[in-house]
Design an enzyme around this catalytic site. Structure first.
Site, PDB file in Angstrom:
ATOM      1  N   LYS A 127     -79.901 -89.471  46.161  1.00 53.18           N
ATOM      2  CA  LYS A 127     -80.004 -88.020  45.912  1.00 53.18           C
ATOM      3  C   LYS A 127     -79.396 -87.744  44.556  1.00 53.18           C
ATOM      4  CE  LYS A 127     -81.337 -84.286  48.134  1.00 53.18           C
ATOM      5  NZ  LYS A 127     -82.309 -84.140  49.233  1.00 53.18           N
ATOM      6  N   ASP A 167     -85.871 -80.731  45.601  1.00 55.61           N
ATOM      7  CA  ASP A 167     -84.972 -80.209  46.639  1.00 55.61           C
ATOM      8  C   ASP A 167     -84.686 -78.762  46.211  1.00 55.61           C
ATOM      9  OD1 ASP A 167     -83.228 -81.298  49.061  1.00 55.61           O
ATOM     10  OD2 ASP A 167     -81.880 -80.017  47.924  1.00 55.61           O
TER      11      ASP A 167
HETATM   12  P1  NDP Z   1     -85.960 -73.960  47.720  1.00 56.69           P
HETATM   13  O1  NDP Z   1     -85.163 -73.937  46.465  1.00 56.69           O
HETATM   14  O2  NDP Z   1     -87.435 -73.917  47.652  1.00 56.69           O
HETATM   15  O3  NDP Z   1     -85.511 -72.741  48.667  1.00 56.69           O
HETATM   16  C1  NDP Z   1     -84.208 -72.597  49.105  1.00 56.69           C
HETATM   17  C2  NDP Z   1     -84.129 -71.343  49.946  1.00 56.69           C
HETATM   18  O4  NDP Z   1     -82.874 -71.329  50.617  1.00 56.69           O
HETATM   19  C3  NDP Z   1     -84.188 -70.074  49.093  1.00 56.69           C
HETATM   20  O5  NDP Z   1     -84.794 -69.044  49.829  1.00 56.69           O
HETATM   21  C4  NDP Z   1     -82.719 -69.773  48.878  1.00 56.69           C
HETATM   22  O6  NDP Z   1     -82.421 -68.413  48.613  1.00 56.69           O
HETATM   23  C5  NDP Z   1     -82.130 -70.188  50.204  1.00 56.69           C
HETATM   24  N1  NDP Z   1     -80.722 -70.537  50.034  1.00 56.69           N
HETATM   25  C6  NDP Z   1     -80.223 -71.530  49.270  1.00 56.69           C
HETATM   26  N2  NDP Z   1     -78.886 -71.523  49.326  1.00 56.69           N
HETATM   27  C7  NDP Z   1     -78.548 -70.494  50.132  1.00 56.69           C
HETATM   28  C8  NDP Z   1     -77.310 -69.964  50.593  1.00 56.69           C
HETATM   29  N3  NDP Z   1     -76.162 -70.496  50.214  1.00 56.69           N
HETATM   30  N4  NDP Z   1     -77.345 -68.899  51.448  1.00 56.69           N
HETATM   31  C9  NDP Z   1     -78.520 -68.342  51.823  1.00 56.69           C
HETATM   32  N5  NDP Z   1     -79.728 -68.810  51.426  1.00 56.69           N
HETATM   33  C10 NDP Z   1     -79.723 -69.862  50.590  1.00 56.69           C
HETATM   34  O7  NDP Z   1     -85.453 -75.246  48.510  1.00 56.69           O
HETATM   35  P2  NDP Z   1     -86.178 -76.034  49.701  1.00 56.69           P
HETATM   36  O8  NDP Z   1     -86.917 -75.096  50.578  1.00 56.69           O
HETATM   37  O9  NDP Z   1     -86.884 -77.192  49.106  1.00 56.69           O
HETATM   38  O10 NDP Z   1     -84.922 -76.618  50.489  1.00 56.69           O
HETATM   39  C11 NDP Z   1     -84.311 -75.947  51.591  1.00 56.69           C
HETATM   40  C12 NDP Z   1     -83.520 -76.930  52.413  1.00 56.69           C
HETATM   41  O11 NDP Z   1     -84.398 -77.953  52.912  1.00 56.69           O
HETATM   42  C13 NDP Z   1     -82.407 -77.688  51.685  1.00 56.69           C
HETATM   43  O12 NDP Z   1     -81.348 -77.932  52.597  1.00 56.69           O
HETATM   44  C14 NDP Z   1     -83.067 -79.025  51.319  1.00 56.69           C
HETATM   45  O13 NDP Z   1     -82.110 -80.035  51.146  1.00 56.69           O
HETATM   46  C15 NDP Z   1     -83.904 -79.240  52.569  1.00 56.69           C
HETATM   47  N6  NDP Z   1     -85.032 -80.163  52.444  1.00 56.69           N
HETATM   48  C16 NDP Z   1     -85.995 -79.971  51.486  1.00 56.69           C
HETATM   49  C17 NDP Z   1     -87.073 -80.824  51.436  1.00 56.69           C
HETATM   50  C18 NDP Z   1     -88.191 -80.630  50.472  1.00 56.69           C
HETATM   51  O14 NDP Z   1     -89.160 -81.383  50.535  1.00 56.69           O
HETATM   52  N7  NDP Z   1     -88.150 -79.646  49.590  1.00 56.69           N
HETATM   53  C19 NDP Z   1     -87.189 -81.993  52.330  1.00 56.69           C
HETATM   54  C20 NDP Z   1     -86.162 -82.044  53.349  1.00 56.69           C
HETATM   55  C21 NDP Z   1     -85.134 -81.163  53.367  1.00 56.69           C
HETATM   56  P3  NDP Z   1     -82.045 -67.931  47.109  1.00 56.69           P
HETATM   57  O15 NDP Z   1     -83.322 -68.003  46.355  1.00 56.69           O
HETATM   58  O16 NDP Z   1     -81.522 -66.544  47.273  1.00 56.69           O
HETATM   59  O17 NDP Z   1     -81.010 -68.873  46.598  1.00 56.69           O
HETATM   60  O1  2IT Z   2     -84.036 -83.921  51.618  1.00 58.71           O
HETATM   61  C1  2IT Z   2     -85.143 -84.478  51.405  1.00 58.71           C
HETATM   62  O2  2IT Z   2     -85.606 -85.303  52.199  1.00 58.71           O
HETATM   63  C2  2IT Z   2     -85.895 -84.091  50.207  1.00 58.71           C
HETATM   64  N1  2IT Z   2     -85.448 -83.236  49.463  1.00 58.71           N
HETATM   65  C3  2IT Z   2     -87.189 -84.771  49.890  1.00 58.71           C
HETATM   66  C4  2IT Z   2     -86.952 -86.117  49.272  1.00 58.71           C
HETATM   67  C5  2IT Z   2     -88.180 -86.818  48.744  1.00 58.71           C
HETATM   68  O3  2IT Z   2     -87.971 -87.872  48.138  1.00 58.71           O
HETATM   69  O4  2IT Z   2     -89.300 -86.351  48.915  1.00 58.71           O
END
Ligand code: NDP
Ligand code: 2IT
Length: 444
Positions: A127, A167
């Site tokens: 990561k 992420d």
């Molecule tokens: P994005 O940046 O697309 O979206 C994040 C969302 O979460 C936004 O709406 C943001 O709001 C909100 N958020 C972030 N921090 C906070 C906080 N402290 N309090 C309230 N809301 C918050 O990220 P992703 O959707 O890609 O990721 C979301 C989660 O999923 C993370 O934990 C990530 O590690 C996990 N994840 C992502 C994957 C991927 O493929 N993208 C794969 C597996 C897991 P705001 O805009 O107001 O900050």
């Molecule tokens: O938390 C996760 O698994 C991710 N942000 C996606 C990682 C990836 O390599 O697609």
């Protein structure tokens, strides 16, 4: 030799002071692994498999200097944590957020080891990211930051070494700018990043994969209960990549999705989101409150999280530790029977205890959100083959991967009374292959 959980955690704490999130993730995993090792594989204790697992193979920290639109010099800190390469090249996302620090990236890289192993694809755990805040930055500022970030990162990654992805704060646009810079420096067109655009090596369904995969996993839980998701009420936190496509798939499946949220607050639509409403949400940026002007029965709750609203299924899809003990108690009291983590470690240790005590079906992130990295793995395969598979083919593979992860969780997590402890199942199920590989590869 047998391992004692308390002494092991003390050892990790002493070696990693001031890293609460990392310690939380290590405790959450080793609480299940230690009894398993002591009972089934005592030689793994002698080989210090766990002590090695909690020590990153490599941590890279570097300066990222860039110019903002006012021509002022800005300095950020970039990182890549290369945690474990026992079963394949390091793989995991990059996070751009002012909250990024080593504790958070180490917890994410540690979780990624088990998640990636569960997918059945040969990829190790890593990561990275930076303490850069993308909010309020212009497109050119984002590009300059991404280029500067990659100008150092490029020397540490490669399609057979370490393959980053997105992420929080890193989506298709940022992957594009970073990929362009990598290609320019190395003069090679390879699958060094995943989440690429569809015209230049990306995979169909990668943007959707985490959210879709989460719903496929929850569907497995419901199949196991001989029930359907259709008609169930779902609360979702977050409004980013994961939350959006989780909502889309849930609506497709006939569920009533009543919340989305961000760091400003929670949007509650008691009538349920529709695909049309979701398209509108995508135009709002971070201004979720504006939705209530168009859809009058919806309300916006500033600084509130979604967990107070009555639901059958809760899907935390925003960030770590966004669901605490009180939230968990509120969910249980209001009749929620299933929690599926789209985010990484969104539930605190105390919240998980509440879920387990209430025998709620609790699907931890490393199992439930593995669809994203799984399709990243499929993107790597497509890049190696110089192919692009159809959406249908990728979606079918994603479904079968989530089904297999569910099976693994049942195999290692089913308790005597029939309750499936998905956390235990995913911890042990993800660990075995990594431990066997570490043993086979000798002392490294
Ligand atoms: P994005 O940046 O697309 O979206 C994040 C969302 O979460 C936004 O709406 C943001 O709001 C909100 N958020 C972030 N921090 C906070 C906080 N402290 N309090 C309230 N809301 C918050 O990220 P992703 O959707 O890609 O990721 C979301 C989660 O999923 C993370 O934990 C990530 O590690 C996990 N994840 C992502 C994957 C991927 O493929 N993208 C794969 C597996 C897991 P705001 O805009 O107001 O900050
Ligand atoms: O938390 C996760 O698994 C991710 N942000 C996606 C990682 C990836 O390599 O697609």
């Amino acid at each position: 030799m047998s391992i004692n959980f308390k002494s092991f955690i003390k050892y990790v704490e002493e070696r990693n002071p001031n890293e609460p999130e990392f310690l939380q993730a290590v405790a959450e995993v080793t609480e299940d692994l230690i009894p398993y090792i002591n009972e089934k594989h005592p030689t793994w204790a002698d080989l210090k498999i766990l002590e090695r697992l909690v020590e990153p193979e490599r941590v890279i920290s570097f300066r990222v200097a860039w110019l903002n639109d006012k021509n002022e010099v800005q300095v950020n800190r970039g990182y890549r944590v290369q945690m474990n390469s026992a079963i394949g090249p390091y793989k995991g996302g990059l996070r751009f957020s002012p909250t990024v620090n080593l504790s958070i990236l180490k917890f994410l890289a540690f979780e990624q080891i088990f998640k990636n192993s569960l997918t059945g694809i040969p990829i190790g755990g890593g990561k990275g990211g930076a303490d850069f805040d993308p909010k309020g930055k212009s497109n050119m500022e984002i590009m300059r930051f991404c280029q500067s970030f990659m100008t150092e990162l490029y020397r540490h990654i490669g399609p057979d070494t370490d393959v980053p992805a997105g992420d929080i704060g890193v989506g298709g646009r940022e992957i594009g700018y970073m990929y362009g810079q990598y290609k320019r420096i190395r003069n090679t067109f390879t699958g060094v990043l995943t989440g690429k655009g569809l015209n230049w090596g990306g995979s169909n369904i990668r943007p959707e994969a985490t959210g879709y995969g989460l719903l496929y996993f929850v569907e497995c839980i419901y199949d196991n209960l001989d029930e359907k998701i259709a008609g169930k009420t779902i609360t979702i936190s977050g409004a980013g990549n994961v939350a959006y496509f989780a909502a889309e798939k849930a609506i497709h499946m006939g569920a009533r999705v009543i919340t989305l949220s961000n760091s400003k607050g929670t949007l509650h639509d008691p009538d349920g989101l529709t695909l049309e409403k979701l398209v509108y949400v995508a135009t709002l940026g971070r201004d979720l409150e504006k939705y209530t002007k168009k859809y009058k029965t919806a309300t916006f709750h500033a600084d509130k999280r979604p967990w107070q609203f009555k639901c059958d299924i809760a899907l935390p899809c925003a960030t770590q530790n966004e669901l605490n003990e009180d939230d968990a108690k509120a969910l249980v009291k209001n009749g929620c029977i299933c929690v599926g983590e789209g985010a990484n470690m969104p539930s605190t240790a105390e919240a998980i205890r509440v879920f387990h005590k209430a025998k709620i079906h609790f699907a931890p992130g490393k199992a439930a959100n593995a669809g994203g990295v799984a399709v990243s793995g499929l993107e790597m395969s497509q890049n190696n083959l110089r192919q692009q598979w159809s959406s249908g083919k990728v979606d079918d593979r994603l479904k079968s991967i989530m089904l297999n992860i569910h099976k693994t969780c049942v195999k290692y997590g089913k308790e005597d009374d029939g309750y499936i402890n998905y956390l235990k199942g995913s911890n042990i199920g993800g660990f075995i292959k990594v431990a066997v590989s570490m043993k086979a590869q000798g002392l490294v």
